[in-house]
Design a protein around this motif. Structure first.
Motif, PDB file in Angstrom:
ATOM      1  N   GLY A 142       0.809  -1.209   0.000  1.00 59.63           N
ATOM      2  CA  GLY A 142       0.000   0.000   0.000  1.00 59.63           C
ATOM      3  C   GLY A 142       0.843   1.259   0.000  1.00 59.63           C
ATOM      4  N   PRO A 143       0.233   2.400  -0.285  1.00 61.23           N
ATOM      5  CA  PRO A 143       0.925   3.685  -0.259  1.00 61.23           C
ATOM      6  C   PRO A 143       0.953   4.266   1.141  1.00 61.23           C
ATOM      7  CG  PRO A 143      -1.331   4.030  -0.909  1.00 61.23           C
ATOM      8  CD  PRO A 143      -1.176   2.535  -0.687  1.00 61.23           C
ATOM      9  N   HIS A 144       1.564   5.439   1.289  1.00 61.05           N
ATOM     10  CA  HIS A 144       1.568   6.094   2.599  1.00 61.05           C
ATOM     11  C   HIS A 144       1.274   7.571   2.436  1.00 61.05           C
ATOM     12  CE1 HIS A 144       5.727   8.072   2.551  1.00 61.05           C
ATOM     13  NE2 HIS A 144       5.724   7.378   1.428  1.00 61.05           N
ATOM     14  N   ILE A 145       0.815   8.177   3.515  1.00 59.42           N
ATOM     15  CA  ILE A 145       0.524   9.605   3.527  1.00 59.42           C
ATOM     16  C   ILE A 145       0.849  10.159   4.909  1.00 59.42           C
ATOM     17  CG2 ILE A 145      -1.907   9.250   4.168  1.00 59.42           C
ATOM     18  CD1 ILE A 145      -2.568  11.719   2.395  1.00 59.42           C
ATOM     19  N   GLY A 146       1.469  11.314   4.942  1.00 65.66           N
ATOM     20  CA  GLY A 146       1.789  11.950   6.213  1.00 65.66           C
ATOM     21  C   GLY A 146       0.616  12.755   6.743  1.00 65.66           C
ATOM     22  N   ILE A 147       0.652  13.000   8.038  1.00 63.16           N
ATOM     23  CA  ILE A 147      -0.333  13.890   8.657  1.00 63.16           C
ATOM     24  C   ILE A 147       0.391  14.678   9.747  1.00 63.16           C
ATOM     25  CG2 ILE A 147      -1.130  12.154  10.321  1.00 63.16           C
ATOM     26  CD1 ILE A 147      -3.955  13.383  10.012  1.00 63.16           C
ATOM     27  N   THR A 148       0.188  15.983   9.746  1.00 64.23           N
ATOM     28  CA  THR A 148       0.852  16.821  10.740  1.00 64.23           C
ATOM     29  C   THR A 148       0.084  16.780  12.060  1.00 64.23           C
ATOM     30  OG1 THR A 148      -0.391  18.832  10.219  1.00 64.23           O
ATOM     31  CG2 THR A 148       1.567  18.367   8.877  1.00 64.23           C
ATOM     32  N   ASP A 149       0.695  17.328  13.093  1.00 62.02           N
ATOM     33  CA  ASP A 149       0.045  17.368  14.404  1.00 62.02           C
ATOM     34  C   ASP A 149      -1.259  18.156  14.347  1.00 62.02           C
ATOM     35  OD1 ASP A 149       2.384  16.129  15.035  1.00 62.02           O
ATOM     36  OD2 ASP A 149       3.180  17.739  16.290  1.00 62.02           O
ATOM     37  N   ASN A 150      -1.357  19.082  13.377  1.00 62.12           N
ATOM     38  CA  ASN A 150      -2.562  19.904  13.219  1.00 62.12           C
ATOM     39  C   ASN A 150      -3.556  19.325  12.222  1.00 62.12           C
ATOM     40  OD1 ASN A 150      -1.653  21.875  15.047  1.00 62.12           O
ATOM     41  ND2 ASN A 150      -0.426  22.857  13.453  1.00 62.12           N
ATOM     42  N   GLY A 151      -3.235  18.138  11.679  1.00 61.38           N
ATOM     43  CA  GLY A 151      -4.201  17.465  10.833  1.00 61.38           C
ATOM     44  C   GLY A 151      -4.079  17.712   9.349  1.00 61.38           C
ATOM     45  N   GLU A 152      -2.976  18.332   8.895  1.00 60.26           N
ATOM     46  CA  GLU A 152      -2.799  18.536   7.452  1.00 60.26           C
ATOM     47  C   GLU A 152      -2.267  17.256   6.821  1.00 60.26           C
ATOM     48  OE1 GLU A 152      -0.273  21.239   4.218  1.00 60.26           O
ATOM     49  OE2 GLU A 152      -0.020  21.566   6.380  1.00 60.26           O
ATOM     50  N   LEU A 153      -2.941  16.791   5.778  1.00 56.93           N
ATOM     51  CA  LEU A 153      -2.521  15.590   5.078  1.00 56.93           C
ATOM     52  C   LEU A 153      -1.463  15.912   4.027  1.00 56.93           C
ATOM     53  CD1 LEU A 153      -5.933  13.752   4.496  1.00 56.93           C
ATOM     54  CD2 LEU A 153      -4.115  13.091   6.087  1.00 56.93           C
ATOM     55  N   GLY A 154      -0.602  14.934   3.763  1.00 55.59           N
ATOM     56  CA  GLY A 154       0.408  15.090   2.729  1.00 55.59           C
ATOM     57  C   GLY A 154       1.725  15.652   3.226  1.00 55.59           C
ATOM     58  N   LYS A 155       1.814  15.959   4.514  1.00 57.80           N
ATOM     59  CA  LYS A 155       3.046  16.450   5.109  1.00 57.80           C
ATOM     60  C   LYS A 155       3.255  15.785   6.467  1.00 57.80           C
ATOM     61  CE  LYS A 155       3.164  21.052   2.966  1.00 57.80           C
ATOM     62  NZ  LYS A 155       4.434  20.824   2.256  1.00 57.80           N
ATOM     63  N   MET A 156       4.489  15.816   6.939  1.00 57.07           N
ATOM     64  CA  MET A 156       4.775  15.257   8.253  1.00 57.07           C
ATOM     65  C   MET A 156       6.049  15.889   8.805  1.00 57.07           C
ATOM     66  SD  MET A 156       6.423  11.488   7.448  1.00 57.07           S
ATOM     67  CE  MET A 156       6.676  11.191   9.194  1.00 57.07           C
ATOM     68  N   ARG A 157       6.226  15.741  10.095  1.00 57.77           N
ATOM     69  CA  ARG A 157       7.472  16.148  10.753  1.00 57.77           C
ATOM     70  C   ARG A 157       8.277  14.878  11.007  1.00 57.77           C
ATOM     71  NH1 ARG A 157       8.114  16.604  16.088  1.00 57.77           N
ATOM     72  NH2 ARG A 157       5.876  16.866  16.461  1.00 57.77           N
ATOM     73  N   ARG A 158       9.391  14.774  10.295  1.00 60.32           N
ATOM     74  CA  ARG A 158      10.193  13.550  10.352  1.00 60.32           C
ATOM     75  C   ARG A 158      11.150  13.549  11.540  1.00 60.32           C
ATOM     76  NH1 ARG A 158      10.249  10.798   5.293  1.00 60.32           N
ATOM     77  NH2 ARG A 158       8.843  11.829   3.811  1.00 60.32           N
ATOM     78  N   ILE A 159      11.676  12.373  11.825  1.00 58.16           N
ATOM     79  CA  ILE A 159      12.597  12.202  12.947  1.00 58.16           C
ATOM     80  C   ILE A 159      13.790  13.129  12.800  1.00 58.16           C
ATOM     81  CG2 ILE A 159      14.172  10.576  14.074  1.00 58.16           C
ATOM     82  CD1 ILE A 159      12.230   8.347  13.334  1.00 58.16           C
ATOM     83  N   GLY A 160      14.058  13.914  13.849  1.00 58.09           N
ATOM     84  CA  GLY A 160      15.211  14.794  13.874  1.00 58.09           C
ATOM     85  C   GLY A 160      15.035  16.093  13.114  1.00 58.09           C
ATOM     86  N   GLN A 161      13.820  16.353  12.601  1.00 57.60           N
ATOM     87  CA  GLN A 161      13.578  17.576  11.848  1.00 57.60           C
ATOM     88  C   GLN A 161      12.497  18.410  12.517  1.00 57.60           C
ATOM     89  OE1 GLN A 161      12.582  16.431   7.815  1.00 57.60           O
ATOM     90  NE2 GLN A 161      14.725  16.088   7.269  1.00 57.60           N
TER      91      GLN A 161
END
Length: 254
Positions: free
Chosen positions: A98-117
């Motif tokens: 399957g594919p993957h999708i990020g989600i921010t702490d505020n609920g925005e899809l398509g983005k994420m805060r990665r480890i160490g960033q």
């Protein structure tokens, strides 16, 4: 936990990767009497380093990697045949995809805060790039020969999604839509490859688990939105039906 509510808003049926791992390994072992020590595990997920949501690798050793950018099974027919030949005697095959999708702490899809960033980055980056290219062109994009050779996976991903371009761009949330349609493409390709190579499998059963991986920030659990679970009897090639997670008691009790 806030992140759980945030994820559930977009994916009501999603469960943490740990929950999915425990539930399905238990299902395979108890419901299907599968010997996990003799099971060969394969994945067709994006090559992005964040895709370690499930913990199947902890129990099912030596994963066979089929996927590349976006999660499409770029190893193709040759890869599926190779996988079929590597299954231990008396064992089963299990493919998670399957594919993957990020989600921010505020609920925005398509983005994420990665480890160490501290900054936000795209997830899935390949899918968000495809989406931007779809937005910029009314026609099917053209690629110079050098790009075709050196960026094959991204171009193949975009070509696979081209039939869904109109629906993606006119959806309420194009980032979610392109991820959902990528799942459709991966699911179709995996099942076609299994059908093409079915006679190469010496095992009696092939288990297919497909879903969308939801990546969260490093302090939270990642989630998986399961879309289907298939059990394929290799001795009866007509027995190839997708089983909804909601259709049987075993799935209802996961």
């Amino acid at each position: 936990m806030k992140i759980k509510a945030t994820v559930k808003k977009h994916y009501p049926n999603a469960k943490t990767g740990a929950e999915i791992t425990e539930s399905y390994l238990s299902l395979l072992e108890k419901e299907y009497k599968s010997d996990l020590k003799k099971m060969l595990f394969a994945t067709s997920v994006c090559s992005d380093d964040v895709n370690v949501s499930t913990d199947f690798r902890r129990v099912l050793s030596r994963p066979f990697t089929m996927g590349g950018l976006g999660g499409l099974p770029y190893s193709g027919f040759t890869g599926m045949v190779a996988f079929s030949h590597h299954i231990p005697d008396g064992g089963d095959a299990f493919i998670f995809y399957g594919p993957h999708i990020g989600i921010t702490d505020n609920g925005e899809l398509g983005k994420m805060r990665r480890i160490g960033q501290s900054r936000l980055t795209n997830s899935c980056g390949a899918l968000m790039l495809a989406l931007e290219r779809f937005k910029q062109s009314n026609e099917e994009p053209t690629y110079v020969p050098q790009s075709v050779y050196y960026d094959y996976q991204q171009i193949q991903l975009e070509q696979s999604l081209m039939p869904f371009k109109h629906e993606i761009l006119h959806s309420d949330n194009p980032k979610k839509a392109i991820t959902d349609f990528t799942y459709v493409a991966i699911d179709k390709q995996i099942k076609q490859l299994v059908k093409m190579s079915i006679n190469e499998f010496t095992c009696d059963r092939i288990f297919l688990l497909g879903g969308v991986i939801i990546n969260t920030s490093e302090e939270f659990n990642d989630y998986v939105d399961v879309r289907n679970f298939d059990v394929i009897n290799t001795k009866n090639t007509n027995d190839f039906k997708s089983v909804s997670i909601l259709e049987t008691e075993a799935f209802k009790n996961l």
